[in-house]
Design a protein around this motif. Sequence first.
Motif, PDB file in Angstrom:
ATOM      1  N   PHE A 212      11.774  15.170   1.821  1.00  0.00           N
ATOM      2  CA  PHE A 212      11.906  15.367   3.257  1.00  0.00           C
ATOM      3  C   PHE A 212      11.167  16.611   3.696  1.00  0.00           C
ATOM      4  O   PHE A 212      11.343  17.071   4.812  1.00  0.00           O
TER       5      PHE A 212
ATOM      6  N   LEU B 120      13.067  19.998   1.720  1.00  0.00           N
ATOM      7  CA  LEU B 120      13.319  20.387   3.113  1.00  0.00           C
ATOM      8  C   LEU B 120      13.531  21.898   3.209  1.00  0.00           C
ATOM      9  O   LEU B 120      13.000  22.567   4.101  1.00  0.00           O
TER      10      LEU B 120
ATOM     11  N   ASP C 186       9.295  17.677  11.786  1.00  0.00           N
ATOM     12  CA  ASP C 186       8.658  16.507  12.386  1.00  0.00           C
ATOM     13  C   ASP C 186       7.468  16.019  11.563  1.00  0.00           C
ATOM     14  O   ASP C 186       7.232  14.821  11.451  1.00  0.00           O
TER      15      ASP C 186
ATOM     16  N   VAL D 212       8.676  14.169   8.547  1.00  0.00           N
ATOM     17  CA  VAL D 212       9.209  12.866   8.939  1.00  0.00           C
ATOM     18  C   VAL D 212       8.067  11.894   9.263  1.00  0.00           C
ATOM     19  O   VAL D 212       8.119  10.721   8.890  1.00  0.00           O
TER      20      VAL D 212
ATOM     21  N   LEU E  74       6.703  10.438   6.074  1.00  0.00           N
ATOM     22  CA  LEU E  74       7.666   9.511   5.493  1.00  0.00           C
ATOM     23  C   LEU E  74       7.682   8.194   6.277  1.00  0.00           C
ATOM     24  O   LEU E  74       7.680   7.103   5.689  1.00  0.00           O
ATOM     25  N   LEU E  75       7.635   8.302   7.618  1.00  0.00           N
ATOM     26  CA  LEU E  75       7.683   7.117   8.461  1.00  0.00           C
ATOM     27  C   LEU E  75       6.465   6.226   8.237  1.00  0.00           C
ATOM     28  O   LEU E  75       6.582   5.010   8.092  1.00  0.00           O
TER      29      LEU E  75
ATOM     30  N   MET F  34       6.963   4.542   4.938  1.00  0.00           N
ATOM     31  CA  MET F  34       8.117   3.640   4.924  1.00  0.00           C
ATOM     32  C   MET F  34       7.869   2.401   5.768  1.00  0.00           C
ATOM     33  O   MET F  34       8.206   1.285   5.389  1.00  0.00           O
TER      34      MET F  34
ATOM     35  N   GLY G 215      11.125   5.103  15.815  1.00  0.00           N
ATOM     36  CA  GLY G 215      12.417   5.220  15.143  1.00  0.00           C
ATOM     37  C   GLY G 215      13.136   3.878  15.108  1.00  0.00           C
ATOM     38  O   GLY G 215      13.721   3.496  14.089  1.00  0.00           O
TER      39      GLY G 215
END
Lengths: 315, 289
Positions: A55, A116, A239, A242, A245-246, A249, A288
């Motif tokens: 993360f 993180l 951010d 993320v 990762l997004l 994913m 999201g």
Amino acid sequence: MSAWRVPVALLAVALAYPLVFRTNFAINFGVLVLFFAVIGQAWNIAGGFAGQLSFGHAVFFGTGAYCSTILHVKLGINPWLGLWASAAAGALVGAFIAALSFRFGLKGSYFALITLAFAEAFRILTNAVEFTGGGLGLLIPLKRSAANFQFPERIGFYYTILALAALSIAIALWLKRSRFGARLAAIRENEDAARALGIDTFREKVKIMALSGALCAAGGTFYAQYFLYIDPVVVFGADKSVEMLLVSMIGGTGTVYGPLIGAFLLTLVGEGTRALTNAQGLSLIIYGGLLIVIIAFLPNGLIDLFKLRWGRRRA
Amino acid sequence: MDATILGAAVINGLLLGGSYALVAVGLTLIYGVLHIINFAHGSMLMLAMYGVYFLLVKAQVDPYAAIPLMVVVMYAAGYGMYRALIGRFSHGKDENILLITLGLSIVLENIALFFFTGDSRNITVSYSDRMIELGPSLVPLPKLVSFGASLLLCAALAWFIARTDTGRAIRAVAKERHGARLVGIDVEKILAVSYGIGIACLGAAACLLVPMFYVAPTVGHLFVIVAFTIVVLGGMGSFLGALVGALLIGLTESLSGLFLGEALGQIGISLIFILILLFRPTGLFGGGR
């Protein structure tokens, strides 16, 4: 031979794209897709291929962005050299965090939390120290020339990031076929079993984190040169972690082309909503929501849609 | 170092820790039972804070008077969210729960950004600026109230979990999910109830925070990493741990701010987080698993 058809076709399309679509908007769109594909792939080779959920990948991105920029702004070192220095710094930070965490046996959500924490520590540090420009960030003085990694035309940036994206996909392809990649897959599926088979799991995990860090840091340098401004929140913030990762994913984690698909979608949704409304936040609401829908119905990411169509290909 | 300044910093740190405890107790309950990190925690807090804000501005409901209402509303929201999304779509995999709560937090935060803009809003109530003399320092009344309330909340939760039938069922599910199912506990329902209670704590937290804090779409960020740190430090799933951890973290933030300066001071929390993860990942009060 057939294994090469997809990457070669993709590369040909990508090479031709800015020659066909010549507007600034189109080329900027392409740059953003490829940029997210690079950092998404950087996350993916560690998080997807090796199953080390992070993360805090912003720690590598920010390290790269700050490394080349400080070298450039404070010491006058050419950013093309800075790019290599950044990649080396990213690899070093990746190896360091990995060695420390894995030596102490952290895995799963504990590993995610420590990455993180490191990203936060780096953000606070760059924010507090004067050397890095503090909270104001660093501005790269405008001096447009290709030799200076500030192309007068956007198309130069496009081909630079295309090279990085091609490299990232080549790495992913290599991981799919090499023994190193197979060892990582074994670690992802069952680490104890992998160790029992004689795999040095610690070493393999440190290696992949270093590689992932290097790639991510190179993306950071590109970002700094493209936007000519960085600050601690933008490059080390949660951010950014993320986003990576997004991208991975949503496209399909642990797959070669997943991050590219995710990057395309992220950019499409981002630019599309920007064209529709000035209000902030809409694109991330969609993104999201998409993450939730994908986990609910397509647990392997959007790439599953492609596989369904061309299901007869090898799995 | 002047003793008065030091004393004031200690008091300030403990009070700050009280506010953090409000946010951390719910998180530790959710972790203890569901074994997941609830990434939506910060954004649920943020929504609750907007709720309290609008109750005051539009309906003149005092934040403290809104506590019962907010607790019930947030409980329902948490319970519903678990039933409708988290439990149903996770396919029983922990990583999926993690990612769904992450997705939820992105959606909620940006919905707030979309509708309420990024501006931060402040409220003033009659007691916002009331100062109470406490040893060497003057302390704003809302801070004292929230500190007291955080102690009460931790005690109430600990009592609920230890003494009631639902609490016993929650403990059973936390320890041994299959065993709990075998003795006739509706595991899915208990998970949803636990998630609901964890979120309900945020309803109370929001009411106590709003009189002394600004409200903005990203306000959850300020609390959530700190709350993760506290939960890990205290031992995931331990209420006493959450309370002690929160006070320690509050003290750390206040003292490192005093010694290292405002900007660098925040690094104390990250460093403690890293050290705890490395050397004692089960936390101060967590048993081995």
